[in-house]
Motif scaffolding. Structure first.
Motif, PDB file in Angstrom:
ATOM      1  N   ALA A  96       8.507  15.662  33.061  1.00 43.24           N
ATOM      2  CA  ALA A  96       7.151  16.017  32.660  1.00 43.24           C
ATOM      3  C   ALA A  96       6.130  15.165  33.407  1.00 43.24           C
ATOM      4  O   ALA A  96       6.396  13.998  33.728  1.00 43.24           O
ATOM      5  CB  ALA A  96       6.973  15.822  31.161  1.00 43.24           C
ATOM      6  N   PRO A  97       4.955  15.721  33.714  1.00 43.94           N
ATOM      7  CA  PRO A  97       3.881  14.897  34.274  1.00 43.94           C
ATOM      8  C   PRO A  97       3.565  13.719  33.356  1.00 43.94           C
ATOM      9  O   PRO A  97       3.745  13.787  32.130  1.00 43.94           O
ATOM     10  CB  PRO A  97       2.694  15.877  34.360  1.00 43.94           C
ATOM     11  N   LEU A  98       3.084  12.633  33.941  1.00 46.82           N
ATOM     12  CA  LEU A  98       2.909  11.390  33.196  1.00 46.82           C
ATOM     13  C   LEU A  98       1.946  11.516  32.034  1.00 46.82           C
ATOM     14  O   LEU A  98       2.122  10.857  31.012  1.00 46.82           O
ATOM     15  CB  LEU A  98       2.430  10.285  34.144  1.00 46.82           C
ATOM     16  N   ARG A  99       0.938  12.329  32.161  1.00 46.47           N
ATOM     17  CA  ARG A  99      -0.045  12.450  31.083  1.00 46.47           C
ATOM     18  C   ARG A  99       0.262  13.643  30.184  1.00 46.47           C
ATOM     19  O   ARG A  99      -0.563  14.045  29.368  1.00 46.47           O
ATOM     20  CB  ARG A  99      -1.470  12.575  31.651  1.00 46.47           C
ATOM     21  N   GLN A 100       1.455  14.217  30.331  1.00 44.41           N
ATOM     22  CA  GLN A 100       1.861  15.350  29.504  1.00 44.41           C
ATOM     23  C   GLN A 100       3.256  15.129  28.930  1.00 44.41           C
ATOM     24  O   GLN A 100       4.028  16.064  28.756  1.00 44.41           O
ATOM     25  CB  GLN A 100       1.823  16.642  30.322  1.00 44.41           C
ATOM     26  N   GLU A 101       3.583  13.881  28.621  1.00 44.51           N
ATOM     27  CA  GLU A 101       4.933  13.565  28.166  1.00 44.51           C
ATOM     28  C   GLU A 101       5.184  13.959  26.716  1.00 44.51           C
ATOM     29  O   GLU A 101       6.298  13.800  26.216  1.00 44.51           O
ATOM     30  CB  GLU A 101       5.212  12.072  28.392  1.00 44.51           C
ATOM     31  N   ASP A 102       4.155  14.477  26.054  1.00 44.77           N
ATOM     32  CA  ASP A 102       4.351  15.047  24.723  1.00 44.77           C
ATOM     33  C   ASP A 102       4.496  16.561  24.786  1.00 44.77           C
ATOM     34  O   ASP A 102       4.423  17.256  23.773  1.00 44.77           O
ATOM     35  CB  ASP A 102       3.176  14.688  23.813  1.00 44.77           C
ATOM     36  N   SER A 103       4.741  17.095  25.985  1.00 46.52           N
ATOM     37  CA  SER A 103       4.822  18.540  26.188  1.00 46.52           C
ATOM     38  C   SER A 103       6.193  19.074  25.781  1.00 46.52           C
ATOM     39  O   SER A 103       7.082  18.322  25.374  1.00 46.52           O
ATOM     40  CB  SER A 103       4.574  18.876  27.663  1.00 46.52           C
ATOM     41  N   ILE A 104       6.375  20.396  25.944  1.00 47.49           N
ATOM     42  CA  ILE A 104       7.652  21.007  25.612  1.00 47.49           C
ATOM     43  C   ILE A 104       8.604  21.001  26.813  1.00 47.49           C
ATOM     44  O   ILE A 104       9.613  21.706  26.814  1.00 47.49           O
ATOM     45  CB  ILE A 104       7.449  22.452  25.087  1.00 47.49           C
ATOM     46  N   TYR A 105       8.304  20.175  27.810  1.00 36.19           N
ATOM     47  CA  TYR A 105       9.185  20.097  28.972  1.00 36.19           C
ATOM     48  C   TYR A 105      10.544  19.504  28.587  1.00 36.19           C
ATOM     49  O   TYR A 105      10.681  18.853  27.537  1.00 36.19           O
ATOM     50  CB  TYR A 105       8.531  19.266  30.080  1.00 36.19           C
ATOM     51  N   ARG A 124      21.435  16.890  26.672  1.00 29.97           N
ATOM     52  CA  ARG A 124      21.684  17.856  25.605  1.00 29.97           C
ATOM     53  C   ARG A 124      20.706  17.679  24.442  1.00 29.97           C
ATOM     54  O   ARG A 124      20.524  18.597  23.653  1.00 29.97           O
ATOM     55  CB  ARG A 124      23.131  17.721  25.128  1.00 29.97           C
ATOM     56  N   ARG A 125      20.066  16.511  24.353  1.00 29.35           N
ATOM     57  CA  ARG A 125      18.982  16.349  23.381  1.00 29.35           C
ATOM     58  C   ARG A 125      17.669  16.687  24.080  1.00 29.35           C
ATOM     59  O   ARG A 125      17.519  16.484  25.287  1.00 29.35           O
ATOM     60  CB  ARG A 125      18.961  14.942  22.811  1.00 29.35           C
ATOM     61  N   HIS A 126      16.716  17.220  23.352  1.00 29.45           N
ATOM     62  CA  HIS A 126      15.447  17.627  23.958  1.00 29.45           C
ATOM     63  C   HIS A 126      14.569  16.404  24.208  1.00 29.45           C
ATOM     64  O   HIS A 126      14.229  15.675  23.286  1.00 29.45           O
ATOM     65  CB  HIS A 126      14.707  18.615  23.050  1.00 29.45           C
ATOM     66  N   GLN A 127      14.231  16.187  25.474  1.00 28.68           N
ATOM     67  CA  GLN A 127      13.327  15.117  25.871  1.00 28.68           C
ATOM     68  C   GLN A 127      12.462  15.623  27.010  1.00 28.68           C
ATOM     69  O   GLN A 127      12.962  16.261  27.942  1.00 28.68           O
ATOM     70  CB  GLN A 127      14.092  13.882  26.351  1.00 28.68           C
ATOM     71  N   ALA A 128      11.173  15.314  26.956  1.00 29.97           N
ATOM     72  CA  ALA A 128      10.274  15.771  28.018  1.00 29.97           C
ATOM     73  C   ALA A 128      10.350  14.880  29.245  1.00 29.97           C
ATOM     74  O   ALA A 128      10.243  15.367  30.377  1.00 29.97           O
ATOM     75  CB  ALA A 128       8.834  15.826  27.493  1.00 29.97           C
ATOM     76  N   SER A 129      10.534  13.582  29.048  1.00 35.24           N
ATOM     77  CA  SER A 129      10.381  12.619  30.135  1.00 35.24           C
ATOM     78  C   SER A 129      11.644  11.815  30.386  1.00 35.24           C
ATOM     79  O   SER A 129      12.296  11.345  29.442  1.00 35.24           O
ATOM     80  CB  SER A 129       9.230  11.658  29.807  1.00 35.24           C
ATOM     81  N   PHE A 130      11.958  11.607  31.650  1.00 31.21           N
ATOM     82  CA  PHE A 130      13.064  10.729  32.017  1.00 31.21           C
ATOM     83  C   PHE A 130      12.829   9.315  31.492  1.00 31.21           C
ATOM     84  O   PHE A 130      13.775   8.596  31.146  1.00 31.21           O
ATOM     85  CB  PHE A 130      13.227  10.700  33.539  1.00 31.21           C
TER      86      PHE A 130
END
Length: 344
Positions: free
Chosen positions: A282-291, A238-244
């Motif tokens: 999110a892909p590993l090199r895109q963990e700052d994305s809006i995913y 429920r909180r926004h996070q791109a990466s597991f």
């Protein structure tokens, strides 16, 4: 009448075949014969039958690759990708190839051959998720790798070749095309709405409630509007996070609780059906994305056949609203039985 629904994320169309609608209890998976644990390489005492462990949560007095573990992670003996070598790419006319560099591991979820994730002690279930996160974060450091896929296959028709409860991890040297398409859709939605599509999905599902199966402080489980399969569920933070990999300990406790809850309901509602549980992150090199990372739980109660393969459209005979209702009835029955037991 049948209804076509579009998934707002993949933009895939699904046919909700109300003319042949079924409740989840109408599905009867084929009887599964148990092979037993006599020759199981994942059971305690058989540690030498697997490659050496890369991670284990075990009693302090025990040695690696011996009994005494609670959760154990080993390289897959029949790995799809190999961890050795550099990533190489080659073009041959219109064709491209890459070296099969990557990582393929098995997470053995417990020593008991017949205790599945939904029945683990809560603290043990959290340990499984901590093993997932620890291996994710460790492999993230390998600059050759671009994406990490965690998944769990349950039942032979869902791809599980061994009964012993386990999950798997495959890390690849490229970002899969399906992930790139999802990323592109989320970026387009952000540019149009200036908000996260998955965050908006969570808000919409909580507002209507018709497809909600379970929720707690950190997670929501619901049957998606354009479900491909009967009782398909998405489990979202429920909180926004791109990466597991960003998941905190408190979140892992809440995730373990909701996963155990929905898997237990699915088992009771459809007689322990085969399923796939897959991580979207999110892909590993895109963990700052809006995913917005999440899990998708895909029961294998219908057969994917020629129409689906030819069109990438799915035919689902169970509307997600009915699926959610059936899964919620399981919870209500459990609560009623617990109340009756207290009164005795």
């Amino acid at each position: 009448m049948p209804e076509l629904r579009q998934d707002p994320v993949s933009q895939r169309w699904v046919i909700i075949a109300t003319e042949r609608a079924k409740r989840p209890s109408d599905f009867k998976p084929p009887h599964k014969e148990k092979n037993g644990n006599a020759n199981c390489p994942f059971c305690p005492g058989h540690e030498k039958e697997t490659p050496p462990e890369v991670l284990a949560f075990r009693a302090a007095s025990t040695e690696p690759d011996t009994p005494g573990w609670q959760v154990r992670v080993v390289p897959n003996k029949y790995a799809a990708l190999t961890a050795s070598g550099e990533v190489g790419r080659e073009s041959k006319g219109i064709y491209q190839t890459m070296t099969g560099t990557g990582v393929h591991e098995v997470i053995i979820e417990g020593p008991d051959h017949d205790t599945f994730f939904s029945a683990l002690a809560p603290e043990h279930a959290v340990q499984v998720l901590k093993a997932w996160r620890q291996r994710y974060l460790q492999l993230k450091r390998d600059k050759r790798l671009q994406y990490i896929q965690l998944f769990k296959n349950h039942g032979p028709t869902a791809g599980a070749s061994l009964e012993h409860p386990h999950s798997q991890l495959i890390a690849t040297p490229l970002v899969p095309a399906a992930v790139n398409r999802e990323m592109a859709r989320l970026k387009a939605y952000w540019q149009e709405k200036e908000s996260c599509l998955f965050c908006d999905l969570i808000e919409a599902e909580l507002e209507t409630g018709a497809r909600v199966v379970a929720f707690n402080k950190e997670f929501l489980a619901f049957c998606p509007f354009a479900s491909r399969f009967p009782m398909e569920m998405w489990i979202m933070p429920r909180r926004h996070q791109a990466s597991f990999g960003a998941c905190e300990d408190e979140q892992l406790e809440q995730l373990a609780a909701i996963l155990q809850d929905v898997l237990d309901r699915l088992e009771k509602a459809a007689n322990d059906p085969p399923f796939n549980l897959v991580l979207h992150t999110a892909p590993l090199r895109q963990e700052d994305s809006i995913y917005h990372w999440h899990f998708e739980l895909l029961p294998r109660l219908t057969i994917v056949a020629g129409f689906e393969w030819g069109t990438d459209m799915y035919i689902n005979p169970t509307p997600p609203e009915i699926a959610a209702q059936s899964l919620n009835e399981i919870k209500l029955d459990q609560e009623s039985q617990a109340e009756a037991n207290r009164r005795v």
